[in-house]
Design a protein around this motif. Structure first.
Motif, mmCIF file in Angstrom:
data_model
loop_
_atom_site.group_PDB
_atom_site.id
_atom_site.type_symbol
_atom_site.label_atom_id
_atom_site.label_comp_id
_atom_site.label_asym_id
_atom_site.label_seq_id
_atom_site.Cartn_x
_atom_site.Cartn_y
_atom_site.Cartn_z
ATOM 1 N N MET A 31 0.847 -1.181 0.000
ATOM 2 C CA MET A 31 0.000 0.000 0.000
ATOM 3 C C MET A 31 0.887 1.235 0.000
ATOM 4 O O MET A 31 1.888 1.285 0.712
ATOM 5 C CB MET A 31 -0.885 -0.006 1.245
ATOM 6 C CG MET A 31 -1.790 1.171 1.370
ATOM 7 S SD MET A 31 -2.850 1.093 2.803
ATOM 8 C CE MET A 31 -1.672 1.266 4.134
ATOM 9 N N SER A 32 0.517 2.222 -0.793
ATOM 10 C CA SER A 32 1.249 3.481 -0.789
ATOM 11 C C SER A 32 0.256 4.635 -0.801
ATOM 12 O O SER A 32 -0.834 4.529 -1.355
ATOM 13 C CB SER A 32 2.181 3.572 -1.994
ATOM 14 O OG SER A 32 1.442 3.550 -3.192
ATOM 15 N N LYS A 33 0.651 5.722 -0.170
ATOM 16 C CA LYS A 33 -0.213 6.888 -0.066
ATOM 17 C C LYS A 33 0.305 7.974 -0.998
ATOM 18 O O LYS A 33 1.492 8.302 -0.983
ATOM 19 C CB LYS A 33 -0.235 7.402 1.373
ATOM 20 C CG LYS A 33 -1.200 8.538 1.606
ATOM 21 C CD LYS A 33 -1.275 8.906 3.071
ATOM 22 C CE LYS A 33 -2.281 10.005 3.300
ATOM 23 N NZ LYS A 33 -2.368 10.372 4.709
ATOM 24 N N SER A 34 -0.577 8.537 -1.778
ATOM 25 C CA SER A 34 -0.218 9.605 -2.699
ATOM 26 C C SER A 34 0.026 10.888 -1.922
ATOM 27 O O SER A 34 -0.789 11.282 -1.094
ATOM 28 C CB SER A 34 -1.333 9.812 -3.724
ATOM 29 O OG SER A 34 -1.065 10.941 -4.514
ATOM 30 N N THR A 55 -2.754 13.698 -3.427
ATOM 31 C CA THR A 55 -4.183 13.604 -3.130
ATOM 32 C C THR A 55 -4.475 12.998 -1.769
ATOM 33 O O THR A 55 -5.575 13.149 -1.260
ATOM 34 C CB THR A 55 -4.901 12.767 -4.197
ATOM 35 O OG1 THR A 55 -4.376 11.439 -4.167
ATOM 36 C CG2 THR A 55 -4.728 13.366 -5.568
ATOM 37 N N ALA A 115 -4.758 9.859 -1.311
ATOM 38 C CA ALA A 115 -5.454 8.588 -1.544
ATOM 39 C C ALA A 115 -4.458 7.430 -1.466
ATOM 40 O O ALA A 115 -3.274 7.576 -1.761
ATOM 41 C CB ALA A 115 -6.115 8.608 -2.914
ATOM 42 N N TYR A 116 -4.957 6.296 -1.060
ATOM 43 C CA TYR A 116 -4.141 5.089 -0.982
ATOM 44 C C TYR A 116 -4.304 4.274 -2.256
ATOM 45 O O TYR A 116 -5.389 4.192 -2.823
ATOM 46 C CB TYR A 116 -4.548 4.231 0.217
ATOM 47 C CG TYR A 116 -4.164 4.841 1.539
ATOM 48 C CD1 TYR A 116 -2.881 4.691 2.035
ATOM 49 C CD2 TYR A 116 -5.081 5.574 2.290
ATOM 50 C CE1 TYR A 116 -2.512 5.256 3.250
ATOM 51 C CE2 TYR A 116 -4.729 6.136 3.503
ATOM 52 C CZ TYR A 116 -3.446 5.969 3.970
ATOM 53 O OH TYR A 116 -3.082 6.529 5.166
ATOM 54 N N SER A 117 -3.212 3.661 -2.691
ATOM 55 C CA SER A 117 -3.258 2.750 -3.826
ATOM 56 C C SER A 117 -2.579 1.450 -3.431
ATOM 57 O O SER A 117 -1.686 1.426 -2.594
ATOM 58 C CB SER A 117 -2.582 3.359 -5.052
ATOM 59 O OG SER A 117 -1.210 3.547 -4.803
ATOM 60 N N PHE A 118 -3.034 0.381 -4.025
ATOM 61 C CA PHE A 118 -2.540 -0.946 -3.700
ATOM 62 C C PHE A 118 -1.912 -1.572 -4.933
ATOM 63 O O PHE A 118 -2.392 -1.411 -6.043
ATOM 64 C CB PHE A 118 -3.684 -1.836 -3.199
ATOM 65 C CG PHE A 118 -4.319 -1.324 -1.946
ATOM 66 C CD1 PHE A 118 -3.827 -1.692 -0.714
ATOM 67 C CD2 PHE A 118 -5.397 -0.459 -1.998
ATOM 68 C CE1 PHE A 118 -4.407 -1.222 0.446
ATOM 69 C CE2 PHE A 118 -5.977 0.016 -0.846
ATOM 70 C CZ PHE A 118 -5.478 -0.363 0.379
ATOM 71 N N LYS A 119 -0.813 -2.292 -4.712
ATOM 72 C CA LYS A 119 -0.119 -2.986 -5.792
ATOM 73 C C LYS A 119 0.023 -4.449 -5.386
ATOM 74 O O LYS A 119 0.494 -4.756 -4.293
ATOM 75 C CB LYS A 119 1.257 -2.360 -6.014
ATOM 76 C CG LYS A 119 2.004 -2.943 -7.176
ATOM 77 C CD LYS A 119 3.305 -2.206 -7.404
ATOM 78 C CE LYS A 119 4.054 -2.806 -8.565
ATOM 79 N NZ LYS A 119 5.343 -2.155 -8.757
ATOM 80 N N GLU A 120 -0.409 -5.339 -6.258
ATOM 81 C CA GLU A 120 -0.356 -6.770 -5.975
ATOM 82 C C GLU A 120 0.708 -7.425 -6.853
ATOM 83 O O GLU A 120 0.774 -7.173 -8.045
ATOM 84 C CB GLU A 120 -1.707 -7.427 -6.257
ATOM 85 C CG GLU A 120 -2.812 -6.931 -5.364
ATOM 86 C CD GLU A 120 -4.124 -7.632 -5.620
ATOM 87 O OE1 GLU A 120 -4.162 -8.568 -6.449
ATOM 88 O OE2 GLU A 120 -5.113 -7.253 -4.988
#
Length: 54
Positions: free
Chosen positions: A24-27, A30, A32-37
């Motif tokens: 998980m990383s936070k922008s 913005t 907002a959180y984004s997830f990378k699998e």
């Protein structure tokens, strides 16, 4: 109705085991959180969590 996910990440006869790594990383812009699998071999989990892509 909930979706049930059934998957195996171990390939029979190959001898390598794999795991799904979700980071998980936070922008900064913005908030907002984004997830990378990623699906990586168990030997490379620490590298994947450190941000080193294979």
């Amino acid at each position: 109705m909930a979706k049930k996910v059934v998957a195996t990440l171990k390939v029979a006869g190959k001898g390598k085991e794999f795991s799904k790594v979700i980071t998980m990383s936070k922008s900064a812009r913005t908030g907002a959180y984004s997830f990378k699998e990623l699906i990586v071999a168990n030997d490379n989990i620490k590298d994947a969590l450190a941000g080193k892509t294979l």
